[in-house]
Design a protein around this motif. Sequence first.
Motif, PDB file in Angstrom:
ATOM      1  N   ASP A 240      52.765  47.124  10.493  1.00  0.00           N
ATOM      2  CA  ASP A 240      52.728  48.564  10.262  1.00  0.00           C
ATOM      3  C   ASP A 240      53.544  48.915   9.021  1.00  0.00           C
ATOM      4  OD1 ASP A 240      51.166  49.372  12.536  1.00  0.00           O
ATOM      5  OD2 ASP A 240      52.902  48.891  13.789  1.00  0.00           O
ATOM      6  N   LEU A 241      53.289  50.095   8.488  1.00  0.00           N
ATOM      7  CA  LEU A 241      53.961  50.529   7.260  1.00  0.00           C
ATOM      8  C   LEU A 241      55.298  51.183   7.595  1.00  0.00           C
ATOM      9  CD1 LEU A 241      50.869  51.923   5.327  1.00  0.00           C
ATOM     10  CD2 LEU A 241      51.844  49.613   5.278  1.00  0.00           C
ATOM     11  N   VAL A 276      45.093  46.584  13.493  1.00  0.00           N
ATOM     12  CA  VAL A 276      46.089  47.381  12.792  1.00  0.00           C
ATOM     13  C   VAL A 276      46.107  48.776  13.398  1.00  0.00           C
ATOM     14  CG1 VAL A 276      44.532  48.263  10.983  1.00  0.00           C
ATOM     15  CG2 VAL A 276      46.977  48.035  10.509  1.00  0.00           C
ATOM     16  N   LEU A 278      46.232  52.332  12.344  1.00  0.00           N
ATOM     17  CA  LEU A 278      45.959  53.001  11.082  1.00  0.00           C
ATOM     18  C   LEU A 278      47.090  53.952  10.705  1.00  0.00           C
ATOM     19  CD1 LEU A 278      42.189  53.760  11.650  1.00  0.00           C
ATOM     20  CD2 LEU A 278      43.139  52.133  10.001  1.00  0.00           C
ATOM     21  N   PRO A 279      47.488  53.958   9.454  1.00  0.00           N
ATOM     22  CA  PRO A 279      48.538  54.885   9.024  1.00  0.00           C
ATOM     23  C   PRO A 279      48.125  56.332   9.280  1.00  0.00           C
ATOM     24  CG  PRO A 279      48.086  53.227   7.332  1.00  0.00           C
ATOM     25  CD  PRO A 279      47.017  53.089   8.365  1.00  0.00           C
ATOM     26  N   TRP A 299      44.041  49.828  -2.736  1.00  0.00           N
ATOM     27  CA  TRP A 299      44.126  50.210  -1.320  1.00  0.00           C
ATOM     28  C   TRP A 299      42.948  49.622  -0.557  1.00  0.00           C
ATOM     29  CZ3 TRP A 299      48.116  53.229   0.660  1.00  0.00           C
ATOM     30  CH2 TRP A 299      48.948  53.841  -0.286  1.00  0.00           C
ATOM     31  N   TYR A 312      45.110  51.637   3.512  1.00  0.00           N
ATOM     32  CA  TYR A 312      46.250  50.764   3.801  1.00  0.00           C
ATOM     33  C   TYR A 312      46.515  49.994   2.514  1.00  0.00           C
ATOM     34  CZ  TYR A 312      49.065  47.169   6.215  1.00  0.00           C
ATOM     35  OH  TYR A 312      50.084  46.328   6.630  1.00  0.00           O
TER      36      TYR A 312
END
Length: 325
Positions: A240-241, A276, A278-279, A299, A312
Amino acid sequence: MPYGVSQYYKSLARSQDPDNDPIAAQFIPRPGEQVLLPYESGDPISDKQYEAAPRLIHHYHDRALILVNDRCATYCRHCFRRHFTGSSTGRLTGSQLEEICRVLSQRPQIQELLLSGGDPLMLPDGELQVILEALTEVNPDYIFRMATRIPVVMPGRITEELADMLGRYGAMWIVTHVNHPREITPEFTRAIDRLVSRGMPVLNQAVLLRGVNDDEGVLEDLMRGLLRAKVKPYYLFQGDLAGGTRHFRTSIFRGLELMKHLRSRLSGMAIPTYAVDLPGGGGKIPLHEGTVLGVFEGWYHLQGPDGQVYRYPHEGDESSFGGET
């Protein structure tokens, strides 16, 4: 993130150099944590956006997350819930539990409850039982998921008494977090045996971590080792970011290559879903050729469950998949 590690988990490291030991890398802070990128966040999957009550996150239709406790036996340096974990918010209070139960009673579509934090098994048995009893009074048929790293970092906490107590709640699933085959020790296996013998299935959610497990042989050994320990590999998450975790993240291209290798070498039982979050709260998606649309202007473009395209960052050097413009 605070620093903290159990003596047991610390003993698994063969070196205290986090750049050269996959165990040390997970608990020893590094300078990279101070590098915060513009697209990183302390809440990268947007827990707060879906907060239905204090500590109750209702993001997905039929399931909700309860943040039971902010403490962990070992603080993972790659933690994505940095806005909460180790933040001195402490344990779930009685009034917070009452409010959660009130909200749950008004949302009958919720059938699964995830207990996480922090680590819920840092609570004494009695406190944990009070929480479970209150929740089952709302709905005795809840499916519980206990998200914990305790079997990995403090396996002695999984006592016969704790296993007996948890086993009394019919649909109780244990979701642990093993990232490297060296974490699958005799102590870990004994802890898992105690849980499984009480009828609780055990799943594993690993995170793909640069310098820890971003290697074909390491992941292959990890997935086989989990099956031998009676743990089903469930997810392999793309990082994750979260703020200050760039040094842990691989590229999605690398993750796709690793999954291709695993599928060629392991049975279906040993294959996790590569996924993932998602942001921006877009939700969880599997990562494969159908959801990774390509790389455009630095991206990844990812297809979300709502049909929208999410971005992402492409932080690696690999470019073997998709079209880049």
